[in-house]
Design a protein around this motif. Structure first.
Motif: not given
Length: 883
Positions: A131-139, A107-123
């Motif tokens: 392949n996904y990265h998690i919303e908000g977890f960027v440098n 499904e297009p989301y995961v739970y991390i640190y008690g919060e629901k975060k969207a999965l963002v599709s990547r190539p």
């Protein structure tokens, strides 16, 4: 078995043209019968674990049972590999197995640190399906630091080449042969970021997985009744579903290993062992849309290879309000839906020479009238939430008591579907009639288990079909009705508000979830002091060194303060400036080192006033006061009846300083018969007192039979007091047996206060046996003492002995604080629910008996069983068991 085979062959020859298959089926039916597996809801088998759509713990090691997911569920997975590399081990990767079998996707989301975060599709970068990265977890450059590579577990899937490459030089390598064919898994790769991970620690991910792709025979044109391209031996044609009947069929067919073909999960049956006709019906029922636009039944479930087949199948059965079926050796299922009865059972179809057993109303012990349960709420982060309880007051009244049980539907994630299931299971249990009925061969061979018939004006489900060695057929019937499945009037499921995300402790300006309640603190010799109990969520922040409280009595402006220097405790009691019988408002804030911006919580109010100042000593004082009050009432009764009548009669001959007397008298008599009316008005005035009186006397008598009414009304005023009173006495007497009623109303005011009193007394005396009653109301306005009192006293007995019972309720002032109390004098005190001989509470011989107790906190010294076989001493921490 030979006799069954021969009978079966004979029947097959007569009815089916000698078919060997028919003979085999009939022989099996005769030998073993076929049962509809209907379990008693009130006697559910103890489960080894809770079956649900959530796998809530990370699993480790190689001895974890194979498991898979039917439907959609949340999982942390099984960690099977970890690697770290780069300068300072900056890069990390973990492999989590999510399920066995070919799954549909994430499904297009995961739970991390008690919060629901969207999965963002990547190539995709290799052989992964997604392949996904998690919303908000960027440098700072916007590049993702937490990525997920998903493999769905299809046969022939290829290895994660990047993991092979980065671990090649490490001691722990991901092998090029680790393709994990037939296993759904993810590779979680992260780049360390102090900003994102430093204060929170290593992240734990919770994935929401769309589970197995499943075979649906309705979409297979090679199966009778099917239409479509799906094929049993071609998993690539299967699709994902949440249909409970499809889940049940696939579990019975089993999930098999790709190479050995061994059944890993499920029963491993073939289609030839399945009653597909019942499954087709059940699948269609589940997919039917209800009035709310939702499918009738849906469910999701994690199962493992170690699970008991019966328990797993029951979860699917419960999810469609149905029952498992074994018909002539074929496994099937009956969905929760109305059927059209196939035949009507008449008297002509029931042999008179064979006994039948009918129970139209089951025992109350087999039925419940209050049903509760839980479901898995997606909105509540896939946690269990309560459904709206189902109960019917008429059923409770019919059963004579509340019979409560619970049924959980943790495999269901839709609240409306779960609520519908709860109502159906309640109705199925209340219907409850059973019958074992012999039938003719003509009727018995025309029906089969799982079908509905009509009999005696009711609908019945054939739950068992039996045949003995003489081919005498018996049906076991269960009462049913189409009304069971009517969704009209069923309330929607509960609305669950998603929890708010956790707050970064460094940003906290006050405590979270602050609340205040009343309590008591126990002291020496039973002395109890009222207290306020503050609670809050313990902060995960060492810079918070104290929690400060500000509180006040509701309706006042004076503020009091206290503080707790252990904020991680989450609870603090205070007696500082806390008095009894008051409602309090309170709020809180924090103290931090170093100091930072702080705010107060909103004002919170206690749900009830604080308790009495003392408990045990207070009860002792109440006992003394109650005994004294009852003695006063008894003395009043002794002094009330006799003197009043004498006083009133004597009042007609009072002499003294009278300003004016006006007297009227009417008398009629013949022999022993006398009737008279005497009315006297008098006023009296002196320098210190003014009095006005009205006396009325009515009498009718014949021999020893008398009826009398005496009434006195008085108004008196002096320099420092005023009195107004009305006294009335009614007597009826025959041969010394007397019935009397006395009523007195008095209002008095003087320099010390004001008092209003209303007294009603009745008595009856017959041959030395008497019964008396006294009711007294008092209202007092004075600096101290009782403010208002209501007293009732009953007494009955003989001249030698008597029994007293009564109660009083009063308001009184003590130490400037108004209080209230009630006392009862009785050998037995009980509370009844209105049902025949049903007493929820009884106090007798110093012993309190409760039918059901729901207690938040129990403070006790000794607990022991009624039969004396077990004793728990809470003061000394000992447990004794006596044989």
């Amino acid at each position: 078995m030979a006799i069954f085979t021969s009978i079966a062959t004979a029947i097959a020859g007569a009815l089916f043209g000698g078919s060997a298959l028919a003979a085999s089926l009939i022989g099996g039916a005769l030998a073993f019968g076929a049962k509809l597996a209907i379990g008693k809801l009130t006697q559910q088998k103890q489960q080894k674990r809770k079956y649900t759509a959530v796998q809530g713990e990370i699993q480790f090691g190689g001895d974890v049972s194979v498991s898979t997911l039917y439907g959609v569920g949340k999982t942390k997975g099984q960690r099977t590999f970890y690697a770290k590399w780069g300068s300072g081990n900056k890069w990390n990767a973990e492999v989590f197995v999510l399920a066995n079998g070919w799954c549909d996707g994430l499904e297009p989301y995961v739970y991390i640190y008690g919060e629901k975060k969207a999965l963002v599709s990547r190539p995709v970068i290799g052989n992964e399906v997604a392949n996904y990265h998690i919303e908000g977890f960027v440098n700072g450059s916007g590049d993702p630091v937490l990525t997920i590579r998903f493999y769905d577990g299809r046969p022939g899937q290829l290895v994660d080449q990047k993991l092979v490459d980065v671990s090649a030089a490490l001691g722990n390598k991901w092998k090029s042969t680790s393709v994990n064919a037939g296993i759904c898994y993810v590779v979680v790769e992260r780049i360390y970021s102090d900003k994102l991970f430093g204060s929170k620690g290593r992240p734990e991910l919770e994935f929401v997985l769309r589970g197995l792709r499943e075979y649906d025979p309705r979409k297979d044109s090679t199966v009778a009744g099917g239409s479509g391209t799906q094929r049993l031996n071609t998993p690539s044609t299967w699709v994902h579903t949440k249909n409970p009947a499809v889940h049940r069929l696939n579990y019975q067919l089993g999930l098999r290993a790709l190479v050995s073909g061994r059944t890993l999960i499920g029963e491993g049956k073939s289609l030839g062992q399945i009653d597909l006709a019942t499954y087709f019906v059940a699948m269609n029922v589940c997919d039917t849309l209800r009035s709310n636009g939702k499918k009738t039944y849906e469910c999701s479930l994690f199962v493992s290879g170690d699970d008991d087949h019966t328990e797993v199948l029951k979860q699917f059965d419960d999810a469609m309000a149905g029952y498992g079926l074994n018909r002539r050796g074929l496994s099937g299922v009956i969905p929760g839906a109305p059927q059209i009865p196939v035949k009507d059972l008449t008297v002509a179809d029931i042999p008179v020479d064979r006994a039948k057993d009918v129970q139209f109303r089951p025992s109350a012990f087999e039925r419940f009238n209050h049903l509760s349960g839980q479901f898995t709420s997606i909105e509540s982060m896939w946690n269990p939430e309560s459904l709206k309880p189902v109960y019917v007051n008429a059923d409770i009244a019919a059963d004579g008591r509340n019979r409560q049980t619970s049924i959980d539907f943790l495999q269901v994630t839709d609240p409306d579907i779960a609520q519908y299931l709860l109502n159906i299971r309640y109705r199925q249990n209340r219907m409850g009639g059973k019958a074992t009925v012999p039938v003719s061969r003509r009727f018995g061979l025309a029906v089969q288990e799982g079908e509905w018939i009509t009999w005696r004006g009711k609908s019945w489900l054939i739950s068992e079909w039996r045949a003995d060695d003489r081919l005498r057929i018996t049906l076991v019937l269960s009462e049913t009705s189409a009304a069971i499945y009517d969704d009209a009037g069923i309330q929607p499921g509960p609305i669950v508000v998603p929890p708010t995300p956790p707050i970064n402790p460094s940003l906290l300006s006050t405590v979270q979830n602050f609340s205040v309640a009343v309590g008591m603190i126990n002291g020496a010799q039973g002395y109890d002091t009222p207290a306020l109990v503050f609670t809050w969520t313990p902060p995960d922040d060492p810079t918070i060194t104290a929690v400060r409280f500000v509180y006040q009595i509701e309706g006042t402006t004076e503020l009091f303060e206290d503080q707790c220097t252990s904020p991680e405790g989450g609870l603090f009691r205070t007696t500082k400036n806390v008095v009894s019988g008051k409602v309090y408002n309170a709020r809180a804030t924090i103290t931090t080192v170093p100091d930072r911006l702080r705010t107060f919580t909103p004002w919170m109010t206690t749900a009830q006033p604080t308790g009495l100042q003392t408990l045990l000593t207070g009860l002792q004082q109440l006992q003394d006061d109650a005994l004294n009050r009852f003695k006063e009432l008894q003395q009043e009764m002794d002094e009330f009846f006799r003197p009043r009548l004498v006083e009133l009669l004597d009042a007609f001959s009072l002499e003294g300083a009278v300003g004016q007397i006006e007297r009227q008298q009417i008398v009629a008599s013949i022999g022993d018969a006398l009737a008279q009316i005497i009315e006297e008005r008098r006023v009296r005035v002196s320098e210190n007192e003014a009095t006005a009186q009205l006396l009325t006397y009515l009498q009718a008598s014949l021999g020893t039979t008398n009826a009398r009414l005496v009434s006195e009304e008085t108004a008196r005023a002096t320099a420092d007091s005023a009195l107004a009173s009305s006294i009335t006495t009614l007597d009826a007497e025959v041969d010394g047996n007397l019935a009397r009623l006395i009523a007195e109303e008095t209002a008095r005011a003087d320099g010390d206060g004001a008092l209003a009193t209303s007294i009603s007394g009745v008595s009856a005396d017959f041959n030395g046996r008497f019964a008396q009653g006294l009711v007294k109301f008092e209202a007092v306005a004075a600096p101290t003492g009782v403010d208002a009192r209501f007293s009732v006293l009953l007494r009955a007995g003989t001249n030698q002995s008597f029994k007293v019972s009564g109660f009083y309720v009063e308001l009184y002032t003590e130490g400037g604080v108004q209080k209230s109390r009630m006392a009862v004098q009785a050998d037995q005190f009980l509370v009844t629910s209105g049902n025949n001989r049903h007493y929820p509470l009884v106090f007798e011989n110093g012993e309190l008996k409760l039918a059901i107790a729901n207690i938040g906190t129990v403070n006790a010294g000794l607990l022991q069983s009624l039969n004396g076989k077990m004793k728990i001493d809470l003061n000394n921490g000992t447990i004794e068991i006596f044989s």
